[in-house]
Design an enzyme around this catalytic site. Structure first.
Site, PDB file in Angstrom:
ATOM      1  N   CYS A   2       0.844  -1.188   0.000  1.00  0.00           N
ATOM      2  CA  CYS A   2       0.000   0.000   0.000  1.00  0.00           C
ATOM      3  C   CYS A   2       0.884   1.244   0.000  1.00  0.00           C
ATOM      4  O   CYS A   2       1.927   1.297   0.644  1.00  0.00           O
ATOM      5  CB  CYS A   2      -0.945   0.087   1.191  1.00  0.00           C
ATOM      6  SG  CYS A   2      -2.039  -1.321   1.318  1.00  0.00           S
ATOM      7  N   ARG A  27       4.052  -0.466  -4.740  1.00  0.00           N
ATOM      8  CA  ARG A  27       3.780  -0.950  -3.383  1.00  0.00           C
ATOM      9  C   ARG A  27       2.486  -1.760  -3.304  1.00  0.00           C
ATOM     10  O   ARG A  27       2.158  -2.324  -2.258  1.00  0.00           O
ATOM     11  CB  ARG A  27       3.677   0.231  -2.413  1.00  0.00           C
ATOM     12  CG  ARG A  27       4.936   1.065  -2.351  1.00  0.00           C
ATOM     13  CD  ARG A  27       4.743   2.233  -1.422  1.00  0.00           C
ATOM     14  NE  ARG A  27       4.560   1.798  -0.060  1.00  0.00           N
ATOM     15  CZ  ARG A  27       5.538   1.584   0.807  1.00  0.00           C
ATOM     16  NH1 ARG A  27       6.788   1.766   0.442  1.00  0.00           N
ATOM     17  NH2 ARG A  27       5.284   1.193   2.028  1.00  0.00           N
ATOM     18  N   TRP A  75      -2.496  -3.013  -1.647  1.00  0.00           N
ATOM     19  CA  TRP A  75      -2.168  -4.427  -1.769  1.00  0.00           C
ATOM     20  C   TRP A  75      -3.032  -5.116  -0.720  1.00  0.00           C
ATOM     21  O   TRP A  75      -2.872  -4.880   0.481  1.00  0.00           O
ATOM     22  CB  TRP A  75      -0.686  -4.673  -1.488  1.00  0.00           C
ATOM     23  CG  TRP A  75      -0.264  -6.085  -1.731  1.00  0.00           C
ATOM     24  CD1 TRP A  75       0.062  -6.643  -2.931  1.00  0.00           C
ATOM     25  CD2 TRP A  75      -0.108  -7.121  -0.744  1.00  0.00           C
ATOM     26  NE1 TRP A  75       0.402  -7.963  -2.760  1.00  0.00           N
ATOM     27  CE2 TRP A  75       0.299  -8.284  -1.424  1.00  0.00           C
ATOM     28  CE3 TRP A  75      -0.279  -7.180   0.637  1.00  0.00           C
ATOM     29  CZ2 TRP A  75       0.550  -9.491  -0.777  1.00  0.00           C
ATOM     30  CZ3 TRP A  75      -0.040  -8.382   1.289  1.00  0.00           C
ATOM     31  CH2 TRP A  75       0.378  -9.522   0.575  1.00  0.00           C
ATOM     32  N   ASN A 101      -1.791   2.415   5.558  1.00  0.00           N
ATOM     33  CA  ASN A 101      -0.858   1.373   5.120  1.00  0.00           C
ATOM     34  C   ASN A 101      -0.408   0.635   6.364  1.00  0.00           C
ATOM     35  O   ASN A 101       0.112   1.253   7.289  1.00  0.00           O
ATOM     36  CB  ASN A 101       0.339   2.023   4.407  1.00  0.00           C
ATOM     37  CG  ASN A 101       1.484   1.057   4.192  1.00  0.00           C
ATOM     38  OD1 ASN A 101       1.270  -0.138   4.031  1.00  0.00           O
ATOM     39  ND2 ASN A 101       2.709   1.558   4.190  1.00  0.00           N
ATOM     40  N   GLY A 102      -0.634  -0.681   6.396  1.00  0.00           N
ATOM     41  CA  GLY A 102      -0.244  -1.469   7.567  1.00  0.00           C
ATOM     42  C   GLY A 102      -1.345  -2.458   7.890  1.00  0.00           C
ATOM     43  O   GLY A 102      -2.190  -2.759   7.046  1.00  0.00           O
ATOM     44  N   GLU A 487      17.889 -17.586  -7.606  1.00  0.00           N
ATOM     45  CA  GLU A 487      17.462 -16.242  -7.995  1.00  0.00           C
ATOM     46  C   GLU A 487      16.843 -16.242  -9.404  1.00  0.00           C
ATOM     47  O   GLU A 487      15.826 -15.596  -9.646  1.00  0.00           O
ATOM     48  CB  GLU A 487      18.656 -15.275  -7.905  1.00  0.00           C
ATOM     49  CG  GLU A 487      18.364 -13.848  -8.309  1.00  0.00           C
ATOM     50  CD  GLU A 487      17.273 -13.159  -7.492  1.00  0.00           C
ATOM     51  OE1 GLU A 487      16.871 -13.679  -6.431  1.00  0.00           O
ATOM     52  OE2 GLU A 487      16.788 -12.103  -7.950  1.00  0.00           O
ATOM     53  N   LYS A 491      12.930 -15.209 -10.336  1.00  0.00           N
ATOM     54  CA  LYS A 491      12.531 -14.250 -11.378  1.00  0.00           C
ATOM     55  C   LYS A 491      11.533 -14.899 -12.334  1.00  0.00           C
ATOM     56  O   LYS A 491      10.533 -14.305 -12.704  1.00  0.00           O
ATOM     57  CB  LYS A 491      13.746 -13.754 -12.197  1.00  0.00           C
ATOM     58  CG  LYS A 491      14.789 -12.947 -11.482  1.00  0.00           C
ATOM     59  CD  LYS A 491      14.353 -11.567 -11.052  1.00  0.00           C
ATOM     60  CE  LYS A 491      13.767 -11.588  -9.677  1.00  0.00           C
ATOM     61  NZ  LYS A 491      14.516 -11.052  -8.586  1.00  0.00           N
ATOM     62  N   GLU A 494       8.120 -15.281 -10.564  1.00  0.00           N
ATOM     63  CA  GLU A 494       7.331 -14.103 -10.204  1.00  0.00           C
ATOM     64  C   GLU A 494       6.868 -13.276 -11.389  1.00  0.00           C
ATOM     65  O   GLU A 494       5.814 -12.656 -11.307  1.00  0.00           O
ATOM     66  CB  GLU A 494       8.031 -13.244  -9.146  1.00  0.00           C
ATOM     67  CG  GLU A 494       9.263 -12.504  -9.576  1.00  0.00           C
ATOM     68  CD  GLU A 494       9.832 -11.634  -8.459  1.00  0.00           C
ATOM     69  OE1 GLU A 494      11.052 -11.419  -8.470  1.00  0.00           O
ATOM     70  OE2 GLU A 494       9.086 -11.167  -7.584  1.00  0.00           O
ATOM     71  N   HIS A 510      17.927 -36.869  -5.506  1.00  0.00           N
ATOM     72  CA  HIS A 510      17.234 -37.315  -4.294  1.00  0.00           C
ATOM     73  C   HIS A 510      15.737 -37.008  -4.333  1.00  0.00           C
ATOM     74  O   HIS A 510      15.081 -37.042  -3.303  1.00  0.00           O
ATOM     75  CB  HIS A 510      17.878 -36.684  -3.060  1.00  0.00           C
ATOM     76  CG  HIS A 510      19.311 -37.088  -2.893  1.00  0.00           C
ATOM     77  ND1 HIS A 510      19.685 -38.353  -2.508  1.00  0.00           N
ATOM     78  CD2 HIS A 510      20.463 -36.402  -3.123  1.00  0.00           C
ATOM     79  CE1 HIS A 510      21.014 -38.437  -2.480  1.00  0.00           C
ATOM     80  NE2 HIS A 510      21.506 -37.258  -2.855  1.00  0.00           N
ATOM     81  N   LYS A 609       5.965  -4.615  -4.108  1.00  0.00           N
ATOM     82  CA  LYS A 609       7.415  -4.497  -3.993  1.00  0.00           C
ATOM     83  C   LYS A 609       7.865  -4.450  -2.535  1.00  0.00           C
ATOM     84  O   LYS A 609       8.889  -5.005  -2.160  1.00  0.00           O
ATOM     85  CB  LYS A 609       7.864  -3.221  -4.706  1.00  0.00           C
ATOM     86  CG  LYS A 609       9.350  -2.989  -4.628  1.00  0.00           C
ATOM     87  CD  LYS A 609       9.949  -2.878  -5.978  1.00  0.00           C
ATOM     88  CE  LYS A 609      11.453  -2.927  -5.949  1.00  0.00           C
ATOM     89  NZ  LYS A 609      11.958  -4.207  -6.431  1.00  0.00           N
TER      90      LYS A 609
HETATM   91  O1  M6R Z   1      12.853  -4.815   0.049  1.00  0.00           O
HETATM   92  P1  M6R Z   1      13.384  -6.186   0.380  1.00  0.00           P
HETATM   93  O2  M6R Z   1      14.681  -6.466  -0.267  1.00  0.00           O
HETATM   94  O3  M6R Z   1      13.428  -6.436   1.851  1.00  0.00           O
HETATM   95  O4  M6R Z   1      12.309  -7.168  -0.239  1.00  0.00           O
HETATM   96  C1  M6R Z   1      12.399  -8.546  -0.044  1.00  0.00           C
HETATM   97  C2  M6R Z   1      11.528  -9.312  -1.011  1.00  0.00           C
HETATM   98  O5  M6R Z   1      10.183  -8.968  -0.831  1.00  0.00           O
HETATM   99  C3  M6R Z   1      11.916  -9.056  -2.456  1.00  0.00           C
HETATM  100  O6  M6R Z   1      13.254  -9.337  -2.694  1.00  0.00           O
HETATM  101  C4  M6R Z   1      11.048  -9.913  -3.419  1.00  0.00           C
HETATM  102  O7  M6R Z   1      11.368 -11.259  -3.263  1.00  0.00           O
HETATM  103  C5  M6R Z   1      11.251  -9.462  -4.857  1.00  0.00           C
HETATM  104  N1  M6R Z   1       9.993  -9.352  -5.497  1.00  0.00           N
HETATM  105  C6  M6R Z   1      12.066 -10.403  -5.670  1.00  0.00           C
HETATM  106  O8  M6R Z   1      12.226  -9.984  -6.970  1.00  0.00           O
END
Ligand code: M6R
Length: 614
Positions: A2, A27, A75, A101-102, A487, A491, A494, A510, A609
């Site tokens: 948010c 956000r 969000w 927000n929260g 990683e 990507k 997501e 395994h 984000k």
């Molecule tokens: O702001 P942060 O680095 O603490 O965020 C952590 C995760 O939410 C963030 O890395 C998330 O996994 C990303 N969407 C990955 O691309």
């Protein structure tokens, strides 16, 4: 999660509110809304499910006029993404509007008692209780006093919040507060502004005021801002912050999407971070705020992060253990908060967080701080909660990262972790100045090596058909490059919605090997390193079962070229540098696959984000 904005001043509020929400949309983008007080002192609320663009259309149709207003991009946590659950929420009289927000943890109990008193609720959100509580305070004990009414309201809340409130009885004022969720305010000749972070404000000012938890600020039309602390006293010199990001850094600047732009910005971000870091005492890092002696005593490191930042932690562990010979434990913040923790007198806690606002990471850091550990933050966002709460902060200086999928922050955070590892290694004597200098020089090559990967982006494009129609894929790697696989798979999941499962290559036999059938896509990270031959064996095991293997391999590796369907080539480099460079192929591959599927690479479904709820 948010984003909130507010403006009161001499201009029409709607322009800043909509542009500010668009800048904060990373956000959360389940719904958006604004509330504006008209010149005839009526409160108008326009809100809808979906993106800020949809809201913009509705606002155009409604022709909202007024110079005081608040806005929100959501969000969803409590209540589905729907018009009725979009903010702002109003009290029963319809003269008070709030954005939040929260999470209000005691909202059920509050809603029950408010209902019993006759309040009617229009949404399923936790936030709506704030509007009703404020309404009661405004019409009761804090009559006519915005600050008093907000103080009265938050006294009944449990949880986390950044809140902004307007009331048509006082058409030029906004009152805001925070507790655990970010909020900044700014005063200009044109009026007073509020926002969840500095990005929307960078187009109107280069200086903001950072509110502390418990602060309440009153924003007035002439730009005046009065801040009161939790005890009610006026804060005469609130903490300021200069913004060194210019507004254009958060615009597309000719790119079709932010993810593409941010991938392209990686070499410059790393150059900025590495500049002038090598001094006569090894790596210069005053930000650590620890003496060489204190650093030399560190005997255990906890690294805390989530998502991509957790993956950085895995690389950091390898580097710190390899170079500084200190035991490191890497923890998912969300798990760590409920686990046993074993600290020594000299445990250092490293929190890695792009946004600096991830609730789980902050909670973990607070827990370790409470146990007496020094907290060092690696973050990107200036003045974020992580930076403010840590004993020392290294800003990775990657510039605003807008796309939900982290790219430039990931590589910059890896470089930052390498610097921390070198600093520790030099302090405790595990490395000589000469060793440190040698690695530093390797790191200086990274920007050009990444540029070279960009020249090879055609290789990633060629691999798209292998993943585009797949529902599932395996990502394999060993050693530091098992993290590259994690990683890369994150990507792919997501933004391209392919269920990419990352596994240490040697573990595949395994269990996950059972997934492989003819045509099953496997991505193997197999650079020229000390585990190369082992990983090749795992590739063979996959191929023997019909997998289509795409490899990330080092130039000239004929063996891998012969075996695999396709190769994403990386130049020859030190094996500890490879993860920073090789991942760029996997970022580009995921982006190309998502684009080929017609997906929004910047705003993938269900995500936000900045995850400011636990
Ligand atoms: O702001 P942060 O680095 O603490 O965020 C952590 C995760 O939410 C963030 O890395 C998330 O996994 C990303 N969407 C990955 O691309």
């Amino acid at each position: 999660m948010c984003g909130i904005v507010g403006y009161t001043g001499k201009n029409q509020a709607i322009n800043y509110l909509l542009d500010g929400l668009a800048a904060l949309e990373y956000r959360g983008y389940d719904s958006a809304g604004v509330a504006i007080i008209s010149p005839s002192r009526h409160l108008h609320v326009v809100k809808c499910q979906g993106r800020v663009e949809a809201l913009r259309q509705r606002c155009d149709d409604a022709n909202l006029v007024g110079s005081c207003g608040i806005g929100h991009t959501r969000w969803a946590t409590h209540g589905a993404p729907a018009d009725r659950n979009a903010h702002p929420h109003t009290d029963c009289s319809g003269s008070i509007a709030i954005v939040h927000n929260g999470i209000i943890e005691n909202f059920e109990e509050l809603r029950r008692s408010l209902r019993a008193e006759g309040h009617e609720f229009k949404s399923e959100t936790d936030s709506e209780v704030i509007a009703h509580l404020f309404g009661d305070a405004w019409n009761g004990p804090a009559k006519g006093d915005m600050v008093g009414a907000l103080r009265n309201t938050v006294a009944r809340l449990e949880g986390s919040w950044a809140i902004a409130v307007i009331c048509s009885d006082v058409p030029d004022q906004i009152v805001v507060t925070r507790c655990g969720s970010p909020l900044v305010v700014a005063s200009t000749e044109d009026g007073a502004y509020a926002a969840s972070d500095v990005i929307p404000l960078s187009s109107v000012t280069d200086h903001v005021v950072q509110l502390e938890d418990g602060d309440i600020a009153l924003l007035e039309k002439d730009g005046g801002i009065t801040v009161y602390d939790a005890s009610g006293g006026e804060v005469t010199e609130p903490k300021g912050l200069d913004i060194d990001w210019d507004a254009s850094m958060a615009t597309l600047g000719g790119h079709s999407d932010f993810m593409g732009k941010e991938i392209a910005e990686q070499p410059e971000a790393i150059e900025r971070l590495l500049k002038d870091r090598l001094g006569k005492h090894g790596i210069e890092m005053d930000e650590l705020r620890m003496t060489r002696e204190e650093l030399s005593q560190v005997d255990r490191v906890y690294i805390i992060g989530c998502g991509t930042s957790y993956n950085v932690g895995l690389i950091a562990k390898t580097l710190i253990e390899h170079w500084a010979r200190i035991f490191v434990s890497v923890e998912f913040a969300s798990e760590f908060n409920y686990a046993d923790v074993l600290v020594t007198d000299h445990t250092l806690c490293l929190i890695i967080t792009q946004s600096g606002e991830t609730a789980d990471t902050l909670a973990a850091a607070r827990r370790l701080k409470g146990m007496g550990c020094k907290i060092f933050a690696i973050t990107n966002v200036l003045g974020s909660s992580a930076a403010r709460e840590a004993d020392g902060t290294l800003y990775v200086q990657a510039g605003p990262e807008v796309a939900v999928a982290s790219t430039k922050a990931y590589t910059a955070q890896m470089v930052a972790s390498a610097l921390v590892a070198l600093r520790l290694a030099f302090a405790n004597g595990s490395m000589t100045p000469c060793d440190v200098e040698m690695i530093y020089r390797e790191l200086r090559q990274v920007p050009d090596l990444i540029r070279e990967i960009f020249n090879r982006s055609w290789q990633d494009k060629q691999a798209v058909p292998i993943f585009q129609d797949a529902t599932s894929a395996l990502y394999l790697g060993r050693g530091t490059n098992s993290t590259t696989a994690y990683e890369g798979a994150l990507k792919m999941k997501e933004i391209a919605y392919v269920h990419a499962e990352a596994y240490p290559a040697g573990e595949m036999k395994h269990g996950p090997i059972a997934l492989i059938e003819p045509g099953f896509p496997v991505l193997a990270v197999v650079p020229d390193d000390h585990v190369h031959d082992k990983t090749v064996s795992n590739i063979m095991e996959s191929i023997a079962r019909g997998a289509k293997v795409v490899a990330v391999a080092t130039d000239g590796d004929e063996e891998v070229a012969q075996l695999c369907e396709q190769v994403l080539w990386v130049p020859k480099m030190d094996e500890y540098i490879v993860p920073i460079v090789a991942v760029v192929h996997l970022q580009m591959l995921a982006r190309y696959v998502a684009k080929a599927k017609g997906l929004d690479v910047d705003k993938p479904r269900n995500l936000a984000k900045s995850v400011t709820v636990e």
